[in-house]
Design a protein around this motif. Sequence first.
Motif, PDB file in Angstrom:
ATOM      1  N   GLY A 191       0.827  -1.204   0.000  1.00 40.04           N
ATOM      2  CA  GLY A 191       0.000   0.000   0.000  1.00 40.04           C
ATOM      3  C   GLY A 191       0.858   1.248   0.000  1.00 40.04           C
ATOM      4  N   PHE A 192       0.354   2.303   0.635  1.00 43.20           N
ATOM      5  CA  PHE A 192       1.073   3.577   0.673  1.00 43.20           C
ATOM      6  C   PHE A 192       2.212   3.531   1.680  1.00 43.20           C
ATOM      7  CE2 PHE A 192      -2.664   5.140  -1.464  1.00 43.20           C
ATOM      8  CZ  PHE A 192      -2.119   6.067  -2.331  1.00 43.20           C
ATOM      9  N   ASN A 193       3.311   4.183   1.325  1.00 43.01           N
ATOM     10  CA  ASN A 193       4.448   4.348   2.227  1.00 43.01           C
ATOM     11  C   ASN A 193       4.332   5.751   2.822  1.00 43.01           C
ATOM     12  OD1 ASN A 193       7.052   5.192   3.187  1.00 43.01           O
ATOM     13  ND2 ASN A 193       7.936   3.455   2.091  1.00 43.01           N
ATOM     14  N   VAL A 194       3.897   5.820   4.075  1.00 43.72           N
ATOM     15  CA  VAL A 194       3.632   7.109   4.716  1.00 43.72           C
ATOM     16  C   VAL A 194       4.889   7.965   4.788  1.00 43.72           C
ATOM     17  CG1 VAL A 194       2.793   8.248   6.811  1.00 43.72           C
ATOM     18  CG2 VAL A 194       1.741   6.129   6.050  1.00 43.72           C
ATOM     19  N   GLU A 195       6.027   7.341   5.043  1.00 43.68           N
ATOM     20  CA  GLU A 195       7.274   8.110   5.122  1.00 43.68           C
ATOM     21  C   GLU A 195       7.579   8.782   3.787  1.00 43.68           C
ATOM     22  OE1 GLU A 195       6.939   5.046   6.482  1.00 43.68           O
ATOM     23  OE2 GLU A 195       7.067   5.693   8.575  1.00 43.68           O
ATOM     24  N   ASN A 196       7.402   8.054   2.697  1.00 46.23           N
ATOM     25  CA  ASN A 196       7.657   8.635   1.376  1.00 46.23           C
ATOM     26  C   ASN A 196       6.648   9.732   1.042  1.00 46.23           C
ATOM     27  OD1 ASN A 196       9.705   6.775   1.218  1.00 46.23           O
ATOM     28  ND2 ASN A 196       8.882   5.664  -0.522  1.00 46.23           N
ATOM     29  N   VAL A 197       5.385   9.504   1.377  1.00 47.67           N
ATOM     30  CA  VAL A 197       4.353  10.527   1.124  1.00 47.67           C
ATOM     31  C   VAL A 197       4.713  11.793   1.894  1.00 47.67           C
ATOM     32  CG1 VAL A 197       1.928  11.152   1.438  1.00 47.67           C
ATOM     33  CG2 VAL A 197       2.521   8.848   0.652  1.00 47.67           C
ATOM     34  N   HIS A 198       5.061  11.628   3.158  1.00 45.32           N
ATOM     35  CA  HIS A 198       5.407  12.778   3.994  1.00 45.32           C
ATOM     36  C   HIS A 198       6.620  13.510   3.429  1.00 45.32           C
ATOM     37  CE1 HIS A 198       6.147  14.355   8.350  1.00 45.32           C
ATOM     38  NE2 HIS A 198       5.702  15.285   7.555  1.00 45.32           N
ATOM     39  N   HIS A 244      13.453  17.135   4.825  1.00 49.27           N
ATOM     40  CA  HIS A 244      13.511  17.422   6.259  1.00 49.27           C
ATOM     41  C   HIS A 244      12.257  16.947   7.000  1.00 49.27           C
ATOM     42  CE1 HIS A 244      11.503  20.808   4.321  1.00 49.27           C
ATOM     43  NE2 HIS A 244      10.818  20.926   5.436  1.00 49.27           N
ATOM     44  N   ALA A 245      11.522  16.002   6.448  1.00 53.84           N
ATOM     45  CA  ALA A 245      10.276  15.525   7.067  1.00 53.84           C
ATOM     46  C   ALA A 245      10.541  14.947   8.452  1.00 53.84           C
ATOM     47  CB  ALA A 245       9.627  14.464   6.185  1.00 53.84           C
ATOM     48  N   ASP A 246       9.774  15.414   9.428  1.00 55.92           N
ATOM     49  CA  ASP A 246       9.828  14.894  10.795  1.00 55.92           C
ATOM     50  C   ASP A 246       8.733  13.846  10.912  1.00 55.92           C
ATOM     51  OD1 ASP A 246       9.725  14.308  13.478  1.00 55.92           O
ATOM     52  OD2 ASP A 246       9.344  16.360  14.135  1.00 55.92           O
ATOM     53  N   HIS A 247       9.121  12.580  10.873  1.00 55.89           N
ATOM     54  CA  HIS A 247       8.139  11.500  10.840  1.00 55.89           C
ATOM     55  C   HIS A 247       7.468  11.271  12.183  1.00 55.89           C
ATOM     56  CE1 HIS A 247       9.085  10.728   6.715  1.00 55.89           C
ATOM     57  NE2 HIS A 247      10.350  10.560   6.995  1.00 55.89           N
ATOM     58  N   ASP A 248       7.813  12.047  13.181  1.00 60.14           N
ATOM     59  CA  ASP A 248       7.142  11.980  14.476  1.00 60.14           C
ATOM     60  C   ASP A 248       6.117  13.105  14.629  1.00 60.14           C
ATOM     61  OD1 ASP A 248       8.626   9.772  15.309  1.00 60.14           O
ATOM     62  OD2 ASP A 248      10.261  11.040  16.021  1.00 60.14           O
ATOM     63  N   SER A 249       5.926  13.911  13.617  1.00 59.06           N
ATOM     64  CA  SER A 249       5.080  15.094  13.711  1.00 59.06           C
ATOM     65  C   SER A 249       3.599  14.777  13.584  1.00 59.06           C
ATOM     66  CB  SER A 249       5.475  16.100  12.631  1.00 59.06           C
ATOM     67  OG  SER A 249       5.049  15.618  11.363  1.00 59.06           O
ATOM     68  N   VAL A 250       2.795  15.768  13.914  1.00 61.03           N
ATOM     69  CA  VAL A 250       1.340  15.667  13.774  1.00 61.03           C
ATOM     70  C   VAL A 250       0.970  15.490  12.302  1.00 61.03           C
ATOM     71  CG1 VAL A 250      -0.821  16.949  14.074  1.00 61.03           C
ATOM     72  CG2 VAL A 250       0.928  17.023  15.859  1.00 61.03           C
ATOM     73  N   ALA A 251       1.682  16.166  11.414  1.00 60.17           N
ATOM     74  CA  ALA A 251       1.419  16.045   9.975  1.00 60.17           C
ATOM     75  C   ALA A 251       1.600  14.598   9.518  1.00 60.17           C
ATOM     76  CB  ALA A 251       2.341  16.965   9.179  1.00 60.17           C
ATOM     77  N   HIS A 252       2.630  13.948  10.029  1.00 58.99           N
ATOM     78  CA  HIS A 252       2.874  12.547   9.676  1.00 58.99           C
ATOM     79  C   HIS A 252       1.706  11.676  10.151  1.00 58.99           C
ATOM     80  CE1 HIS A 252       5.464   9.140   8.610  1.00 58.99           C
ATOM     81  NE2 HIS A 252       4.926   8.545   9.656  1.00 58.99           N
TER      82      HIS A 252
END
Length: 142
Positions: free
Chosen positions: A77-84, A91-99
């Motif tokens: 399915g979707f890779n959330v890290e890549n989408v973010h 510089h995506a912070d994968h611990d953020s609310v946006a993630h």
Amino acid sequence: MKVFVAICVLISLASADYVVKNRHDMLAYREECVKELAVPADLVEKFTKWEYPNDPKTQCYLKCVFTKWGLFDVENGFNVENVHQQLVGTHADHDSVAHESLAQCVDKNEQGSNACEWAYRGATCLLKNNLEQIKKSLAPKA
């Protein structure tokens, strides 16, 4: 704790491989998918307006585009890290609310849908909740 650190390292390595795409890539992927799927002109017109009706052709078109982007695959399915990363850059912070917001649009296909329906379900959620950010990430650079 060691397992948690190992998982974090693996996630960071997996997302480190993703290369953020640009508007040129998007246009090329759209064109390729339209040709591959023989998408009719009336649907293409809707797609250019960010309108995606719930029909099999549109579902498979979105699967095609998101697969070419490296954001979706039929096994996971979707890779959330890549989408973010695509939306905010390297510089995506994968611990953020946006993630977390992005992750809410992703499922593991518990419904057992075909790949096109699965991609459509996630893509339309992502578009609904993040359209302005998506448009911004794909805007022509001055």
